[in-house]
Design a protein around this motif. Structure first.
Motif, PDB file in Angstrom:
ATOM      1  N   TRP A  82       0.841  -1.211   0.000  1.00 54.04           N
ATOM      2  CA  TRP A  82       0.000   0.000   0.000  1.00 54.04           C
ATOM      3  C   TRP A  82       0.868   1.249   0.000  1.00 54.04           C
ATOM      4  O   TRP A  82       0.524   2.244  -0.656  1.00 54.04           O
ATOM      5  N   ARG A  83       1.977   1.218   0.745  1.00 52.52           N
ATOM      6  CA  ARG A  83       2.860   2.381   0.771  1.00 52.52           C
ATOM      7  C   ARG A  83       3.446   2.650  -0.622  1.00 52.52           C
ATOM      8  O   ARG A  83       3.532   3.801  -1.056  1.00 52.52           O
ATOM      9  N   TYR A  84       3.831   1.565  -1.297  1.00 55.58           N
ATOM     10  CA  TYR A  84       4.361   1.711  -2.649  1.00 55.58           C
ATOM     11  C   TYR A  84       3.287   2.266  -3.595  1.00 55.58           C
ATOM     12  O   TYR A  84       3.571   3.136  -4.434  1.00 55.58           O
ATOM     13  N   PHE A  85       2.066   1.789  -3.447  1.00 55.46           N
ATOM     14  CA  PHE A  85       0.950   2.276  -4.264  1.00 55.46           C
ATOM     15  C   PHE A  85       0.751   3.778  -4.038  1.00 55.46           C
ATOM     16  O   PHE A  85       0.603   4.559  -4.995  1.00 55.46           O
ATOM     17  N   CYS A  86       0.730   4.200  -2.784  1.00 57.08           N
ATOM     18  CA  CYS A  86       0.558   5.621  -2.466  1.00 57.08           C
ATOM     19  C   CYS A  86       1.674   6.456  -3.080  1.00 57.08           C
ATOM     20  O   CYS A  86       1.432   7.554  -3.601  1.00 57.08           O
ATOM     21  N   ASN A  87       2.892   5.951  -3.040  1.00 56.71           N
ATOM     22  CA  ASN A  87       4.025   6.673  -3.633  1.00 56.71           C
ATOM     23  C   ASN A  87       3.880   6.786  -5.146  1.00 56.71           C
ATOM     24  O   ASN A  87       4.250   7.813  -5.738  1.00 56.71           O
ATOM     25  N   LEU A  88       3.362   5.730  -5.788  1.00 52.05           N
ATOM     26  CA  LEU A  88       3.124   5.791  -7.231  1.00 52.05           C
ATOM     27  C   LEU A  88       2.120   6.890  -7.568  1.00 52.05           C
ATOM     28  O   LEU A  88       2.314   7.661  -8.522  1.00 52.05           O
ATOM     29  N   VAL A  89       1.042   6.958  -6.797  1.00 50.88           N
ATOM     30  CA  VAL A  89       0.015   7.978  -7.049  1.00 50.88           C
ATOM     31  C   VAL A  89       0.590   9.372  -6.810  1.00 50.88           C
ATOM     32  O   VAL A  89       0.370  10.294  -7.609  1.00 50.88           O
ATOM     33  N   ALA A  90       1.353   9.520  -5.733  1.00 53.03           N
ATOM     34  CA  ALA A  90       1.933  10.829  -5.414  1.00 53.03           C
ATOM     35  C   ALA A  90       2.935  11.279  -6.472  1.00 53.03           C
ATOM     36  O   ALA A  90       3.130  12.484  -6.674  1.00 53.03           O
ATOM     37  N   ALA A  91       3.563  10.330  -7.153  1.00 60.07           N
ATOM     38  CA  ALA A  91       4.590  10.663  -8.146  1.00 60.07           C
ATOM     39  C   ALA A  91       4.011  10.995  -9.515  1.00 60.07           C
ATOM     40  O   ALA A  91       4.760  11.395 -10.421  1.00 60.07           O
ATOM     41  N   LEU A  92       2.701  10.841  -9.711  1.00 58.81           N
ATOM     42  CA  LEU A  92       2.104  11.156 -11.015  1.00 58.81           C
ATOM     43  C   LEU A  92       2.344  12.623 -11.359  1.00 58.81           C
ATOM     44  O   LEU A  92       2.198  13.515 -10.515  1.00 58.81           O
ATOM     45  N   SER A  93       2.701  12.863 -12.591  1.00 62.34           N
ATOM     46  CA  SER A  93       3.104  14.215 -12.988  1.00 62.34           C
ATOM     47  C   SER A  93       1.922  15.146 -13.238  1.00 62.34           C
ATOM     48  O   SER A  93       2.089  16.363 -13.260  1.00 62.34           O
ATOM     49  N   VAL A  94       0.744  14.589 -13.444  1.00 66.13           N
ATOM     50  CA  VAL A  94      -0.442  15.403 -13.717  1.00 66.13           C
ATOM     51  C   VAL A  94      -1.359  15.368 -12.496  1.00 66.13           C
ATOM     52  O   VAL A  94      -1.784  14.290 -12.069  1.00 66.13           O
ATOM     53  N   ASP A  95      -1.670  16.526 -11.967  1.00 66.77           N
ATOM     54  CA  ASP A  95      -2.482  16.595 -10.750  1.00 66.77           C
ATOM     55  C   ASP A  95      -3.864  15.983 -10.954  1.00 66.77           C
ATOM     56  O   ASP A  95      -4.392  15.308 -10.066  1.00 66.77           O
ATOM     57  N   VAL A  96      -4.451  16.196 -12.137  1.00 62.79           N
ATOM     58  CA  VAL A  96      -5.778  15.625 -12.415  1.00 62.79           C
ATOM     59  C   VAL A  96      -5.726  14.104 -12.369  1.00 62.79           C
ATOM     60  O   VAL A  96      -6.664  13.451 -11.892  1.00 62.79           O
ATOM     61  N   ARG A 139      -3.811  12.278 -10.470  1.00 60.66           N
ATOM     62  CA  ARG A 139      -3.801  11.876  -9.052  1.00 60.66           C
ATOM     63  C   ARG A 139      -5.205  11.925  -8.468  1.00 60.66           C
ATOM     64  O   ARG A 139      -5.608  11.020  -7.728  1.00 60.66           O
ATOM     65  N   ARG A 140      -5.940  12.963  -8.799  1.00 56.77           N
ATOM     66  CA  ARG A 140      -7.298  13.094  -8.259  1.00 56.77           C
ATOM     67  C   ARG A 140      -8.220  12.005  -8.805  1.00 56.77           C
ATOM     68  O   ARG A 140      -9.049  11.462  -8.062  1.00 56.77           O
ATOM     69  N   ILE A 141      -8.071  11.700 -10.077  1.00 55.81           N
ATOM     70  CA  ILE A 141      -8.926  10.663 -10.683  1.00 55.81           C
ATOM     71  C   ILE A 141      -8.620   9.301 -10.078  1.00 55.81           C
ATOM     72  O   ILE A 141      -9.541   8.526  -9.765  1.00 55.81           O
ATOM     73  N   VAL A 142      -7.352   8.981  -9.891  1.00 56.15           N
ATOM     74  CA  VAL A 142      -6.980   7.698  -9.288  1.00 56.15           C
ATOM     75  C   VAL A 142      -7.518   7.605  -7.872  1.00 56.15           C
ATOM     76  O   VAL A 142      -8.081   6.567  -7.467  1.00 56.15           O
ATOM     77  N   THR A 143      -7.372   8.666  -7.104  1.00 58.63           N
ATOM     78  CA  THR A 143      -7.885   8.666  -5.728  1.00 58.63           C
ATOM     79  C   THR A 143      -9.403   8.477  -5.713  1.00 58.63           C
ATOM     80  O   THR A 143      -9.934   7.670  -4.929  1.00 58.63           O
ATOM     81  N   ALA A 144     -10.092   9.209  -6.586  1.00 57.08           N
ATOM     82  CA  ALA A 144     -11.553   9.073  -6.655  1.00 57.08           C
ATOM     83  C   ALA A 144     -11.949   7.669  -7.090  1.00 57.08           C
ATOM     84  O   ALA A 144     -12.931   7.100  -6.582  1.00 57.08           O
ATOM     85  N   ALA A 145     -11.187   7.089  -8.011  1.00 52.58           N
ATOM     86  CA  ALA A 145     -11.493   5.737  -8.489  1.00 52.58           C
ATOM     87  C   ALA A 145     -11.378   4.724  -7.368  1.00 52.58           C
ATOM     88  O   ALA A 145     -12.231   3.824  -7.235  1.00 52.58           O
ATOM     89  N   ILE A 146     -10.338   4.842  -6.549  1.00 50.94           N
ATOM     90  CA  ILE A 146     -10.164   3.910  -5.421  1.00 50.94           C
ATOM     91  C   ILE A 146     -11.330   4.050  -4.447  1.00 50.94           C
ATOM     92  O   ILE A 146     -11.842   3.052  -3.921  1.00 50.94           O
ATOM     93  N   LYS A 179       0.877   2.604 -12.741  1.00 49.94           N
ATOM     94  CA  LYS A 179       2.299   2.564 -13.059  1.00 49.94           C
ATOM     95  C   LYS A 179       2.559   3.011 -14.497  1.00 49.94           C
ATOM     96  O   LYS A 179       3.647   3.540 -14.808  1.00 49.94           O
ATOM     97  N   ALA A 180       1.605   2.846 -15.374  1.00 57.19           N
ATOM     98  CA  ALA A 180       1.783   3.197 -16.785  1.00 57.19           C
ATOM     99  C   ALA A 180       1.510   4.670 -17.065  1.00 57.19           C
ATOM    100  O   ALA A 180       1.784   5.145 -18.174  1.00 57.19           O
ATOM    101  N   LEU A 181       0.969   5.418 -16.090  1.00 56.26           N
ATOM    102  CA  LEU A 181       0.690   6.833 -16.297  1.00 56.26           C
ATOM    103  C   LEU A 181       1.969   7.656 -16.180  1.00 56.26           C
ATOM    104  O   LEU A 181       2.927   7.237 -15.518  1.00 56.26           O
ATOM    105  N   PRO A 182       2.009   8.844 -16.798  1.00 54.95           N
ATOM    106  CA  PRO A 182       3.203   9.691 -16.711  1.00 54.95           C
ATOM    107  C   PRO A 182       3.521  10.071 -15.269  1.00 54.95           C
ATOM    108  O   PRO A 182       2.634  10.484 -14.516  1.00 54.95           O
ATOM    109  N   ALA A 183       4.790   9.929 -14.892  1.00 54.36           N
ATOM    110  CA  ALA A 183       5.228  10.226 -13.523  1.00 54.36           C
ATOM    111  C   ALA A 183       6.331  11.274 -13.551  1.00 54.36           C
ATOM    112  O   ALA A 183       7.108  11.372 -14.505  1.00 54.36           O
TER     113      ALA A 183
END
Length: 376
Positions: A280-294, A296-303, A339-343
């Motif tokens: 889970w920590r690794y997953f959170c770091n992946l989301v935080a590292a996404l280069s596009v703020d939108v 990150r928000r979409i991934v969080t909302a999806a979860i 993981k496949a999204l721009p970071a």
């Protein structure tokens, strides 16, 4: 001596070997249990008209008029092997199998939520949602055909069992958004197609849930199922025929009646989730590292949306161990899409040298399954 030292210096490979042994043990134990629910789903077809939970049996009826019990294990085992093989291919393509990614692979493939629990629930319909989601993570997502295929997969899942609307259809929708709409962009045509397909999937669910109840008397229905059995004497395998007559309100009432007893498993579920903390920590770091703020928000909302879907399932149907396991699997799959999204930066993999992480890995490896209703 040197060989033993190398093994203990690289415990993650040993964990994978032990997971394989645990899987074999779970399989042999599963073979000793009567497949009540999976078997009856292979008997029910569309003989009496449109019926919920009937697609699997309808497909089987195209190939054989009499259904043997062993077919549950052959079909279930084949689907399990295909799912496991495709997941290995997905992980190899997304991360690779270098030493640094072995801890992540152990926490996913070796998780009691995932392949080991699918082996324990061999023959149940859950794994089909996982299989279709993995396929959508592997194939190209450049054209609208991808969106159409995802909708087709969702409809097939609903015809297998309508609860997939909450179980894996949201995850499939999220994968389509992350792999197609966020990368290819949204235009009027793609938005229109997506909305129409969502409405079609929803309409099919309504038809299955509210118009798919068996219309003939239960005695006639059971007699027909018995005529499809290779061994009609095993009438105990038809004991779940009542679920084709049970309205949603009755399922909800039964769930809440058993809630005081089943809720005792929640601390165990919480412990199992906590044991996956490195993942889970690794997953959170992946989301935080996404280069596009939108993004990150979409991934969080999806979860959040996926989790709310499972919360609704908890309130309606009491197979809690299956639901929590499939919820975790959905997050495993979403992680691959993220993981496949721009970071904006590389995320360090899970440390294979951390003592606490290694202990968690061993515990996760040794747990053979989560179960169906109550833990284990």
């Amino acid at each position: 001596m040197n060989l033993n030292l190398r093994v203990w210096e690289n415990p993650w490979r040993l964990m994978l070997a032990l997971n394989a042994a645990v899987l074999i043990g779970v399989f042999w134990h599963k073979m000793t249990l009567p497949p009540y629910v999976p078997y009856i789903h292979l008997l029910v077809d569309y003989h009496f008209g449109f019926t919920k939970r009937a697609l699997s049996g309808a497909i089987v009826s195209l190939f054989t008029a009499k259904v043997p019990v062993w077919l549950v294990f052959v079909l279930g085992g084949t689907v399990w092997l295909v799912t496991a093989g495709l997941f290995i291919q997905l992980f190899r393509r997304t991360f690779g199998f270098e030493q640094k990614h072995l801890p992540l692979f152990v926490f996913m493939a070796g998780s009691p939520f995932f392949l080991k629990n699918f082996m324990h629930t061999l023959g149940h319909f859950d794994i089909y949602g996982c299989l279709f989601a993995i396929c959508l993570l592997l194939i190209p997502a450049r054209s609208l055909f991808y969106v159409l295929l995802a909708a087709l997969f969702s409809m097939i899942l609903i015809l297998i069992h309508h609860v997939h609307l909450l179980m894996y259809v949201p995850t499939i929708a999220v994968i389509v958004v992350l792999r197609h709409y966020l990368i290819q962009g949204v235009n009027r045509q793609s938005a229109f197609v997506g909305i129409v397909l969502l409405a079609a999937v929803g309409a099919l669910f309504v038809a299955a849930q509210f118009y798919g109840t068996m219309a003939v008397p239960e005695a006639e229905f059971v007699a027909y199922l018995q005529s499809r059995m290779a061994d009609p004497a095993q009438t105990r395998l038809l004991s779940f025929a009542y679920i084709w007559y049970q309205p949603l309100s009755k399922e909800v009432v039964d769930t809440w009646q058993w809630l005081p007893h089943n809720i005792l498993g929640i601390p165990v579920f919480a412990l199992l989730i906590w044991l996956h903390t490195p993942l889970w920590r690794y997953f959170c770091n992946l989301v935080a590292a996404l280069s596009v703020d939108v993004h990150r928000r979409i991934v969080t909302a999806a979860i959040v949306v996926i989790s709310l879907g499972y919360l609704v399932m908890f309130a309606m149907i009491f197979d809690y161990s299956r639901w929590i396991s499939n919820w975790a699997v959905c997050l495993f799959l979403i992680l691959h899409a993220v993981k496949a999204l721009p970071a904006s930066k590389d995320v360090p993999p899970i440390s294979g040298n951390d003592r606490k992480t290694t202990v968690f890995g061993w515990i996760v490896t040794l747990i053979p399954r989560v179960g169906i209703v109550r833990p284990f």
